[in-house]
Design a protein around this motif. Structure first.
Motif, mmCIF file in Angstrom:
data_model
loop_
_atom_site.group_PDB
_atom_site.id
_atom_site.type_symbol
_atom_site.label_atom_id
_atom_site.label_comp_id
_atom_site.label_asym_id
_atom_site.label_seq_id
_atom_site.Cartn_x
_atom_site.Cartn_y
_atom_site.Cartn_z
ATOM 1 N N GLN A 64 -79.213 -74.805 -19.220
ATOM 2 C CA GLN A 64 -78.304 -75.565 -20.905
ATOM 3 C C GLN A 64 -79.313 -74.617 -22.213
ATOM 4 N N GLY A 65 -79.095 -73.789 -21.312
ATOM 5 C CA GLY A 65 -79.140 -72.556 -23.254
ATOM 6 C C GLY A 65 -80.434 -72.071 -23.261
ATOM 7 N N PHE A 66 -81.692 -72.919 -22.386
ATOM 8 C CA PHE A 66 -82.849 -72.410 -22.720
ATOM 9 C C PHE A 66 -83.517 -71.976 -21.787
ATOM 10 N N GLY A 67 -84.279 -71.075 -22.084
ATOM 11 C CA GLY A 67 -85.027 -70.132 -21.236
ATOM 12 C C GLY A 67 -86.916 -70.296 -21.631
ATOM 13 N N VAL A 68 -87.232 -69.311 -20.497
ATOM 14 C CA VAL A 68 -89.265 -69.740 -21.018
ATOM 15 C C VAL A 68 -89.374 -69.103 -19.479
#
Length: 70
Positions: A64-68
């Motif tokens: 959902q457009g988020f990365g870590v």
């Protein structure tokens, strides 16, 4: 559960055997950790890689457009 939020170990006590819960408390004594998850994949395609995971491994979570990287 979201990699963006912190959850207390005790909130999930019923999901772990006592030995695993004790290990979590030893590794993360503050009682909170970021949670993420993986799925086994179609026909368990991800299972061999999941079984190779060890404490201290680097992981990349995205969606959902988020990365870590953790």
């Amino acid at each position: 559960m979201s990699v963006k939020s912190e959850q207390a170990h005790d909130d999930y006590r019923n999901l772990f055997d006592p030995s695993t819960l004790a290990d979590l408390h030893d590794l993360i004594p503050v009682g909170q950790a970021q949670l993420g998850g993986v799925t086994p994949g179609g026909n368990d395609a991800n299972v061999p890689q999941i079984r190779k995971m060890r404490a201290g491994d680097i992981a990349f979570f995205s969606g959902q457009g988020f990365g870590v990287v953790a």
